[in-house]
Design an enzyme around this catalytic site. Structure first.
Site, mmCIF file in Angstrom:
data_model
loop_
_atom_site.group_PDB
_atom_site.id
_atom_site.type_symbol
_atom_site.label_atom_id
_atom_site.label_comp_id
_atom_site.label_asym_id
_atom_site.label_seq_id
_atom_site.Cartn_x
_atom_site.Cartn_y
_atom_site.Cartn_z
ATOM 1 N N ASP A 104 0.887 -1.152 0.049
ATOM 2 C CA ASP A 104 -0.069 -0.065 -0.020
ATOM 3 C C ASP A 104 0.845 1.236 0.133
ATOM 4 O OD1 ASP A 104 0.981 0.490 2.802
ATOM 5 O OD2 ASP A 104 -0.833 -0.331 3.586
ATOM 6 N N GLN A 105 0.263 2.414 0.001
ATOM 7 C CA GLN A 105 1.027 3.593 -0.022
ATOM 8 C C GLN A 105 1.837 4.076 0.973
ATOM 9 O OE1 GLN A 105 -2.000 6.593 -0.751
ATOM 10 N NE2 GLN A 105 -1.614 7.315 1.151
#
Lengths: 146, 146, 146, 146
Positions: free
Chosen positions: B15-16
């Site tokens: 994920d980010q």
């Protein structure tokens, strides 16, 4: 009062048992948590500006009733513990038509700076401390059948 | 002894924050559980033929150390409770190079027929009962760094 | 006119580049397609009752502009070809605030019964044929910035 | 020769049709592409050190034959075009036991620096240029049934 997060189960979230795969509930908790934070005034962007991160330390989910493709569910978030550093959340996945509970869950988070320094928000971010401690223990949602 | 389930973290699982999203650990537990059942001789196909299903009733995960893209991890499964109907499993996500523990978790399952009739396997499926009760409490894996 | 399908990008849909992972657009196309079929009166349940399935034979996507966590996008579906058996769809992912196009795509579907018998809907399901052929080539949405 | 990327279909990758959801093939292409780059000596880490990124501009997939839970498939990657800036890849998803083709696909990538400056690798990264142009058009895998 907050709007409960509303989700329609996607086709790609089902598995070959014909129900939403259990891992997706963990994702829905996140969607609901982010929506709760937004409604409380703490968007992700705002949290970033304040250099406050809230990673997931633990997560649990109990499954009561299957959710199927195209079902509408509410996912609610409730702060059940907050000491300025550690925040305990509870979730419910609720059939939006019958209001039956499909699943319940919890997550545990701690506040950190981007350098992973623990944040005692009472001192470091009183604005954050105020918002979450004042909501701790409260049901924020008005839930009505769709 | 069983081979521990080996997984290389996929790019699409990040994920980010730059780490594997926490929901994927729940999926990796499933991969490991299925691999354990396979090694114990109970493939999904075999379970189906025996009309025995093992849905997830509860799941938990505690996150200790981030897993990053392309990291190799072992995911182990251990039966820690089994009474013929209910089965309690424990998982570890282990860095395959350093053998550090990245996450631990649990899942609770119950045996049902396809018509969702609870199965007391000691009577209904002695073959299943034997295999799982004899492994209950045992560490089945030999784990060596990659 | 139809409502365009509105989606807020989830955190778990991002990857370590900080943008929504490209595979999720294929999933969003499906969400939009199902919403389109719903609005056209053909819910999944209705299609099942009619013993008509519409599996994906091909899919394409061109990426123009990244979508980020929490961005609101419209995903539109348009029927661009339909001969009673084969249906060609086009999609747009549109920034819901600026109306910039973030991605475009296509999918190809064919009508089958559950036994995988090809359906010439003009004869087998004139009701389906009518609805989709009458919408072929039409933009069904009224799109306004959020 | 390269090893083809081997994948066993996960339970959570299935959908309620009882087959692997079509969106996962796009993810498997990525797994295979990364494995190809690794085998060619260009791990993600190495690419990062060289300040070279290879984002996905387009992707396509044609579905031929369903993949089911627990099926073993090879996913192969082939460079079919490379001019130093733009790279065209082709994929095959192959039943690892029967060697039947389950799906084929393509992706289009362009080389950029982290500041999104287009890279003409022939000049900027001759080492990259050499490796990929020398493999362009070649089948790199030796594929045998499992």
């Amino acid at each position: 009062m907050f709007r409960p997060y509303l989700k329609r189960a996607s086709y790609y979230e089902t598995d070959q048992m014909g129900v939403v795969h259990h891992s997706n509930f963990i994702r829905w908790f996140e969607d609901s948590r982010i929506d709760y934070l937004d409604q409380a005034g703490f968007t992700y962007k705002r949290m970033e500006e304040l250099d406050a991160m809230l990673p997931v330390m633990e997560v649990t989910c109990k499954y009561k009733k299957s959710v199927r493709f195209s079902d509408d569910v509410y996912i609610t978030t409730k702060i059940v513990g907050f000491n300025g550093f550690r925040m305990d959340l509870e979730y419910q996945v609720i059939d939006a038509h019958t209001l039956e509970i499909c699943a319940t869950g919890t997550s545990l988070h701690c506040f950190f700076s981007h350098e992973m320094k623990p944040l005692r928000t009472k001192k470091s971010h009183p604005e954050i401390y105020e918002v979450f401690s004042s909501r701790c223990g409260l049901d924020m949602y008005e839930i009505k059948p769709l």
